[in-house]
Design a protein around this motif. Structure first.
Motif, short mmCIF file in Angstrom:
data_model
loop_
_atom_site.label_atom_id
_atom_site.label_comp_id
_atom_site.label_asym_id
_atom_site.label_seq_id
_atom_site.Cartn_x
_atom_site.Cartn_y
_atom_site.Cartn_z
N ASN A 207 4.11 2.11 0.35
CA ASN A 207 2.91 2.94 0.46
C ASN A 207 3.22 4.38 0.83
N ASP B 213 -0.47 2.03 5.98
CA ASP B 213 -0.45 3.05 4.93
C ASP B 213 -1.06 2.59 3.61
N SER C 3 -3.47 2.61 1.02
CA SER C 3 -4.64 3.48 0.80
C SER C 3 -5.66 2.84 -0.14
#
Ligand code: SAH
Ligand code: SF4
Length: 443
Positions: free
Chosen positions: A209, A246, A248
């Motif tokens: 990520n 992380d 998203s």
């Protein structure tokens, strides 16, 4: 070596997919030097052990195996033995191996594996022993030849190293800081693979990520996924590992909208207790993780979620452990890798005072496994009667009358079908679910 025959290499790999990919590169370099692979140590002129040090168990196995090679070397003094990988990057280990095992010829680390042909030549020409460990990560080296294990699915590393420093983990110390490969290089590698007939790729990184940090022009992991999803001829894309802090919305959308991105996310939670997550330096809470899972399930129907969990982290109380069990029940993982916390030298968790007794760790571990397995079996049961797309990888290991492959969600399927389908996507009706696999018939 028998006269007139190509010299053979034997590579044994411990640890994660990153190590497997590194071993494929070592095999690629050896192939270029005229070697061919063997699955038998006794047949090899070169033996390489690619080591892991993420848990103590992995290390102990390596020591035992290196010791056992002494006999082979005595029987064949021309045999060349090389030890490499993460374990060699740890302080003092390379020296210890050289001292303790005089039958080892070459020792190198994770940052200089691409120099293996040079080390091998030196040993052969000058009859010397070579030890070279590079402490700091180097620039990414592109273009290393690679000999892949499968003809249909391939690993493609998109980034190296890790910046997260979870308090239990040695990876940042042995793999260095995060570096991302240029997207053009990644795309080129994948297009080449498609041309060779590969159908599925798994993008690798310790935390995919955060792909793209430091690259110019700017690019995110979601951007990369969208670019890869447009590559013609490719059928499936997976990735690992995804750090929950992380992941998203853009990545979730990319999976939702992409046609090749598989509905499967490996999302290591490590613990269900916010207190322990904080001590682990994971940077998310139990609540934030559960919210993320809800969002993923809502956006990607039928998604398969897998995870890594550690039990017995320093200071873990019975209440913390119950939090882990209840989180597992809530998420209903399709499968989970479960680990007993292992003390690793130089990591902050090793210096924590409240280490947990082995008996408690084992007790919790057994309870967790039982729960994880029950849920996995229940999730598998949901597949009974369904028709799924399977990438056919070959004959089933245990029953050659059947074929084997995986669904888009990563489930292993053994099924009755036409062997002409090997290497392609086939539709299979699931007739029976087992604890760790599915059975079916091609339709
Ligand atoms: N980068 C990946 C994981 C790499 S290590 C990630 O962050 O998800 C693979 C797994 O090994 C980890 O997820 C963790 O569950 C386990 N692990 C790492 N260090 C460990 C230790 N000291 N003891 C027990 N398990 C550990
Ligand atoms: Fe280790 Fe954490 Fe990095 Fe994963 S994210 S490799 S567990 S430090």
């Amino acid at each position: 070596m028998i006269k007139g025959q190509m010299p053979r290499y034997y590579i044994e790999t411990w640890g994660c997919q990153m190590n497997e990919e590194d071993s494929e590169k070592l095999a690629g370099m050896l192939k270029k030097m005229g070697y061919t692979g063997t699955l038998k140590r006794e047949e090899a002129s070169v033996i390489i052990f690619n080591t892991c040090c993420v848990r103590e168990n992995a290390e102990l196995k390596v020591y035992g195996n290196v010791g056992a090679l002494k006999k082979l070397k005595e029987a064949n003094p021309d045999l060349i033995i090389a030890i490499c990988g993460c374990m060699m990057q740890q302080k003092g280990v390379a020296d210890e191996i050289m001292k303790k095992f005089p039958h080892v010829d070459i020792v190198f680390g994770t940052h200089n594996a691409y120099k293996f042909p040079e080390y091998l030549s030196r040993v052969k020409q000058d009859s010397v022993r070579v030890k070279e460990i590079v402490d700091k990560e180097t620039e990414i080296v592109e273009g290393v030849p690679i000999e892949r294990q499968s003809d249909y699915k391939a690993f493609v590393t998109i980034m190296y190293g890790c910046n997260n420093f979870c308090t239990y983990c040695v990876v940042p110390y042995v793999r260095g800081r995060e570096r991302s490969r240029r997207p053009e290089e990644i795309e080129k590698e994948i297009k080449d693979l498609v041309e060779q007939g590969y159908k599925e790729i798994t993008l690798l990184g310790q935390n995919v990520n955060s792909y793209g940090k430091g690259l110019e022009p700017q690019i995110t992991f979601a951007d990369l996924l969208k670019r890869i999803d447009r590559i013609p001829g490719l059928d499936r894309v997976r990735f690992m590992t995804s750090h929950p802090k992380d992941l998203s919305d853009d990545v979730i959308q990319a999976i939702k909208e992409g046609s090749k991105l598989c509905e499967q996310i490996h999302l290591p939670v490590q613990s269900g207790s916010t207190r322990i997550l904080k001590k682990m330096n994971r940077s998310y809470t139990r609540e934030a993780y559960l919210e993320l899972v809800e969002k993923i399930k809502r956006e990607i129907p039928g998604v398969s979620l897998t995870t890594d969990i550690i039990v017995g982290f320093p200071g873990e109380t019975e209440e913390d452990f119950q939090d882990t069990l209840s989180l597992v029940e809530k998420v209903e993982y399709d499968s989970a890798f479960t680990f007993i916390y292992s003390r690793r030298k130089y990591t902050p968790a090793d210096r924590m005072e409240d280490q947990i007794e082995d008996s408690v760790k084992h007790e919790r571990f057994n309870k967790l496994i039982e729960l994880v397995n029950n849920i996995a079996a229940k999730k598998n049961k949901e597949y009974e009667g369904k028709i799924v797309e399977v990438l056919v990888e070959g004959e089933s290991k245990n029953d050659s009358s059947k074929l084997t492959g995986r669904t888009r969600t990563g489930k292993l399927v053994n099924f009755i079908g036409d062997s002409k389908g090997i290497g392609s996507l086939r539709m299979v009706k699931i007739t029976k679910a087992q604890s760790f696999s599915l059975m079916g018939e091609e339709i």
